[in-house]
Design a protein around this motif. Structure first.
Motif, short mmCIF file in Angstrom:
data_model
loop_
_atom_site.label_atom_id
_atom_site.label_comp_id
_atom_site.label_asym_id
_atom_site.label_seq_id
_atom_site.Cartn_x
_atom_site.Cartn_y
_atom_site.Cartn_z
N PRO A 189 0.82 -1.22 0.00
CA PRO A 189 0.00 0.00 0.00
C PRO A 189 0.85 1.26 0.00
CG PRO A 189 0.21 -0.82 2.24
CD PRO A 189 0.93 -1.82 1.35
N SER A 190 0.26 2.36 -0.43
CA SER A 190 0.82 3.69 -0.22
C SER A 190 -0.32 4.61 0.18
CB SER A 190 1.56 4.21 -1.46
OG SER A 190 0.71 4.28 -2.58
N LEU A 191 0.04 5.79 0.72
CA LEU A 191 -0.90 6.59 1.46
C LEU A 191 -0.66 8.07 1.19
CD1 LEU A 191 -2.85 7.00 3.99
CD2 LEU A 191 -0.80 6.79 5.39
N ALA A 192 -1.74 8.84 1.03
CA ALA A 192 -1.64 10.29 0.88
C ALA A 192 -2.75 10.96 1.68
CB ALA A 192 -1.74 10.70 -0.59
N ILE A 193 -2.48 12.17 2.15
CA ILE A 193 -3.45 12.94 2.90
C ILE A 193 -4.02 14.04 2.00
CG2 ILE A 193 -3.86 14.37 4.92
CD1 ILE A 193 -3.13 11.44 5.52
N SER A 242 9.25 3.64 7.25
CA SER A 242 8.67 4.88 6.76
C SER A 242 8.75 5.93 7.85
CB SER A 242 7.20 4.65 6.36
OG SER A 242 6.58 5.83 5.90
N MET A 243 8.94 7.21 7.45
CA MET A 243 8.99 8.31 8.41
C MET A 243 8.16 9.49 7.92
SD MET A 243 12.81 8.41 10.12
CE MET A 243 13.90 8.21 8.71
N ILE A 293 3.65 5.63 6.84
CA ILE A 293 3.09 6.58 7.80
C ILE A 293 2.96 7.96 7.17
CG2 ILE A 293 5.33 7.23 8.78
CD1 ILE A 293 3.93 7.32 11.54
N ALA A 294 1.91 8.69 7.55
CA ALA A 294 1.69 10.05 7.07
C ALA A 294 1.08 10.87 8.21
CB ALA A 294 0.78 10.06 5.85
N VAL A 295 1.16 12.20 8.09
CA VAL A 295 0.64 13.12 9.10
C VAL A 295 -0.38 14.04 8.45
CG1 VAL A 295 1.19 14.95 10.75
CG2 VAL A 295 2.80 13.06 10.41
N ASN A 304 -2.78 17.53 9.10
CA ASN A 304 -2.98 18.73 9.92
C ASN A 304 -1.91 18.90 10.99
OD1 ASN A 304 -5.35 19.24 8.46
ND2 ASN A 304 -6.55 17.97 9.86
N GLY A 305 -0.77 18.27 10.80
CA GLY A 305 0.35 18.43 11.71
C GLY A 305 0.26 17.66 13.01
N ASN A 306 -0.94 17.07 13.32
CA ASN A 306 -1.10 16.48 14.63
C ASN A 306 -1.87 15.16 14.66
OD1 ASN A 306 -3.70 17.36 14.12
ND2 ASN A 306 -3.91 18.53 16.03
N LYS A 307 -2.00 14.50 13.53
CA LYS A 307 -2.63 13.18 13.52
C LYS A 307 -1.83 12.25 12.62
CE LYS A 307 -7.03 10.75 13.24
NZ LYS A 307 -8.50 10.85 13.03
N LEU A 308 -1.51 11.07 13.17
CA LEU A 308 -0.73 10.07 12.44
C LEU A 308 -1.67 9.07 11.77
CD1 LEU A 308 2.00 9.26 15.13
CD2 LEU A 308 2.11 10.96 13.29
N HIS A 309 -1.28 8.64 10.58
CA HIS A 309 -2.03 7.62 9.84
C HIS A 309 -1.03 6.57 9.37
CE1 HIS A 309 -5.47 10.45 9.53
NE2 HIS A 309 -4.50 11.35 9.45
N ALA A 310 -1.38 5.30 9.54
CA ALA A 310 -0.47 4.21 9.18
C ALA A 310 -1.21 3.14 8.39
CB ALA A 310 0.16 3.59 10.43
N VAL A 311 -0.55 2.61 7.38
CA VAL A 311 -1.05 1.44 6.66
C VAL A 311 0.08 0.43 6.52
CG1 VAL A 311 -2.86 2.63 5.37
CG2 VAL A 311 -0.57 2.50 4.41
N TRP A 312 -0.28 -0.83 6.41
CA TRP A 312 0.68 -1.90 6.18
C TRP A 312 -0.08 -3.12 5.66
CZ3 TRP A 312 -1.09 -0.29 10.90
CH2 TRP A 312 -1.74 -1.24 11.71
N TYR A 313 0.64 -4.12 5.20
CA TYR A 313 -0.03 -5.36 4.83
C TYR A 313 0.51 -6.50 5.69
CZ TYR A 313 3.87 -7.15 1.91
OH TYR A 313 5.07 -7.61 1.45
N THR A 314 -0.25 -7.59 5.76
CA THR A 314 0.16 -8.75 6.55
C THR A 314 0.14 -10.01 5.72
OG1 THR A 314 -2.12 -9.10 7.32
CG2 THR A 314 -0.67 -7.78 8.73
N ARG A 315 0.98 -10.95 6.14
CA ARG A 315 0.96 -12.31 5.61
C ARG A 315 0.47 -13.23 6.72
NH1 ARG A 315 4.95 -12.51 1.34
NH2 ARG A 315 6.30 -10.69 1.33
N ARG A 316 0.13 -14.45 6.38
CA ARG A 316 -0.23 -15.42 7.41
C ARG A 316 0.99 -16.13 7.97
NH1 ARG A 316 -5.71 -18.40 5.41
NH2 ARG A 316 -7.06 -16.57 5.40
N GLY A 317 2.09 -16.00 7.33
CA GLY A 317 3.33 -16.58 7.81
C GLY A 317 4.50 -15.80 7.27
N ASP A 318 5.66 -15.95 7.89
CA ASP A 318 6.82 -15.21 7.42
C ASP A 318 7.31 -15.83 6.12
OD1 ASP A 318 8.44 -13.10 7.64
OD2 ASP A 318 9.78 -13.94 9.15
N GLY A 319 7.98 -15.04 5.30
CA GLY A 319 8.46 -15.51 4.01
C GLY A 319 7.39 -15.36 2.95
N ILE A 320 7.69 -15.80 1.74
CA ILE A 320 6.76 -15.71 0.62
C ILE A 320 5.74 -16.83 0.73
CG2 ILE A 320 6.56 -15.76 -1.89
CD1 ILE A 320 7.99 -13.32 -0.88
#
Length: 534
Positions: free
Chosen positions: A69-73, A354-355, A414-416, A418-434
């Motif tokens: 994913p990617s994210l924009a405010i 991400s920062m 991660i994105a910010v 209005n200067g004061n709220k953090l937003h985060a996205v990520w994806y998950t797997r059911r197990g480590d590795g491919i």
């Protein structure tokens, strides 16, 4: 009695402050419960399986995996998320239509998810990077098949696939992408593109591997400057990240050594470059290295004063950071990032960190790994966690757990707003590795966190005036891996890692030392009261 009460209260406050500065495993989380952004995961594996009725407003199709994913405010603090998804076209999962998926959060309400751009067929990874521009549009740099292209859409119509522009080619081929935008709506596109070896100039460590390329656009993506090879290296150049500071200087970092898509080369170092004239010319590269190890997942942030900071991990799992006090001209020595250990990436090195920066110039790092104090968990023995740390310009906070469950998280962004709220996205797997069956295992998640900081208004939207696109400017030949040294008094100062020593040792000792005096004072007070009653 009043004085005694004040004295005891003051001593208790000192003890509380002292103990609160003691090291902890991780801070108590203030992040919201993760919300699943992606389509529901289905376990159906045959055409005869009963289909699940779609939610209201959704298409009656069977979506597969959701990842990268990617994210924009957007304006009014709206959240816009795109990711790589697909539609399963065969019962055995071997066929798919590759899609750019989209969903938004506006005024506290989630839109349905939608496939807004069909990119290819056959399982080509849709790498993507989204930004919000002052021209009122969301812009996405994405991989369509193996070609790098740009699409855009008015921010308030993004859910409608018909509102998205026709794709325009930016790079003839590539894998990793990064897109930035400055205050004047100039788009800055970076991508990794394979470069054939020149006759008589083989690259033995990484033949025909990718270099990092760059173009910019002043026309909202309708036309682009000539491509420039920013890395021009004998190695692979992957995983770029870009930040544009308040002066419209463009900062970019990437990993050098390995070309993941080609499967060649080995991780070596991180690279940083900066443009002071909005991408027309570029300063010589700076290289980040540590002794006796290679690094990857080089991550870029911009702290107060438009000063860059980088975080990266070694192959052995140690995280380091380096910062600049002069806009990127010189850098501190590598120092260990305190309180965290990186996840094990053996067999799967597709992760990133991400920062993002808040209204007071603090840099927020989102990463996947473990708090160091969880000593009972060896990396890889249990699912890693999504962690949040803050750099305030001189030290790092303790890690805060954003998400910890049975899933294996990856690719946090991660994105910010209005200067004061953090937003985060990520994806998950059911197990480590491919995973062997990718289409039933990958899911996108979102979480947010309010900061106790003043709100800042975003820059107003405007209609940019297109300017002529100049020809490409030749890039400077890379210099040896050295950087401008810091002043002697700074370079020789002891590194800052974790809380200052006086906080972690003297204050707890002081707290314990004050307990007996409190007891004596309380005892004397009790005896005097008892004597008066007699």
């Amino acid at each position: 009695m009043k004085r005694l009460t004040i004295l005891i209260a003051g001593l208790l406050v000192v003890i509380s402050l002292a103990l609160s500065h003691s090291p902890a495993a991780a801070q108590r989380s203030r992040w919201t419960t993760p919300f699943e952004v992606s389509p529901p995961v289905t376990e159906a594996t045959s055409a005869q399986a009963a289909p699940t009725p779609p939610p209201a407003g959704q298409k009656a199709v069977r979506y597969g995996s959701s990842w990268f994913p990617s994210l924009a405010i957007g304006p009014t603090g709206s959240v816009h998320i795109v990711w790589y998804g697909g539609i399963v076209t065969t019962a055995g999962n071997e066929g798919s239509i590759d899609l750019l998926m989209y969903r938004e959060l506006r005024d506290g309400v989630w839109s349905p998810f939608n496939d807004v751009v069909q990119t290819a067929t056959g399982g080509y990874t849709v790498r993507n990077s989204i930004v919000m521009s002052r021209d009122g549009k969301l812009h996405v740099l994405l991989r369509m098949g193996t070609t790098i292209r740009h699409v855009s859409v008015p921010w308030d119509r993004a859910w409608t696939a018909a509102a998205w522009s026709e794709p325009r080619t930016v790079g003839r081929s590539g894998y990793y992408v990064a897109l930035g935008v400055d205050s004047q709506a100039r788009l800055h596109a970076f991508w990794s593109q394979g470069v054939p070896d020149e006759p008589g100039k083989p690259r033995p460590e990484c033949p025909n591997c990718a270099n990092l390329f760059y173009r910019y656009s002043d026309t909202g993506g309708e036309s682009w400057s000539e491509p420039v090879n920013l890395s021009n290296s004998p190695y692979g150049d992957n995983r770029p990240q870009v930040k544009v500071d308040s002066r419209d200087r463009v900062h970019v970092i990437w990993d050098q050594g390995k070309d993941w898509y080609a499967g060649l080369g080995k991780p070596k170092q991180g690279v940083y470059r900066r443009s002071d004239d909005r991408g027309n010319t570029w300063r010589p590269p700076v290289y980040f290295t540590v002794p006796d190890d290679a690094i990857q997942q080089t991550t870029l942030g911009i702290a107060a004063g438009d000063n860059p900071i980088v975080v990266y991990r070694t192959l052995k799992g140690t995280l380091y950071y380096q910062y600049s006090r002069d806009g990127g001209d010189s850098w501190s020595l590598p120092d260990v990032l305190p309180g965290v250990v990186a996840r094990d990436t053996r067999g799967n090195d597709l992760d990133q960190y991400s920062m993002a920066t808040d209204s007071e110039g603090n840099v927020h790092l989102l990463m996947v790994g473990y708090p160091t104090t969880i000593s009972s968990i060896a990396p890889g023995a249990a699912p890693s966690m999504v962690l949040h740390l803050v750099w305030n310009g001189s030290r790092w906070s303790s890690p805060e757990i954003v998400s910890a469950n049975e899933f294996y998280p990856e690719w946090p962004v991660i994105a910010v707003s209005n200067g004061n709220k953090l937003h985060a996205v990520w994806y998950t797997r059911r197990g480590d590795g491919i995973a062997a069956d990718e289409r039933d295992r990958y899911r996108i998640w979102y979480s947010s966190r309010q900061l106790d900081l003043p709100e800042t208004a975003p820059l107003p939207l405007f209609t940019p005036v297109p300017t002529a696109v100049p020809t490409a400017v030749p890039t400077a030949t890379p210099i040896p891996p050295t950087s401008t040294p810091l002043p002697t008094d700074v370079a020789t100062a002891p590194p800052i890692s974790g809380p200052p020593r006086w906080e972690t040792t003297a204050l707890p000792v002081l707290a314990l030392a004050l307990l007996p005096p409190i007891g004596v004072i309380a005892g004397v007070y009790a005896l005097r009261r008892w004597g008066k009653r007699r």
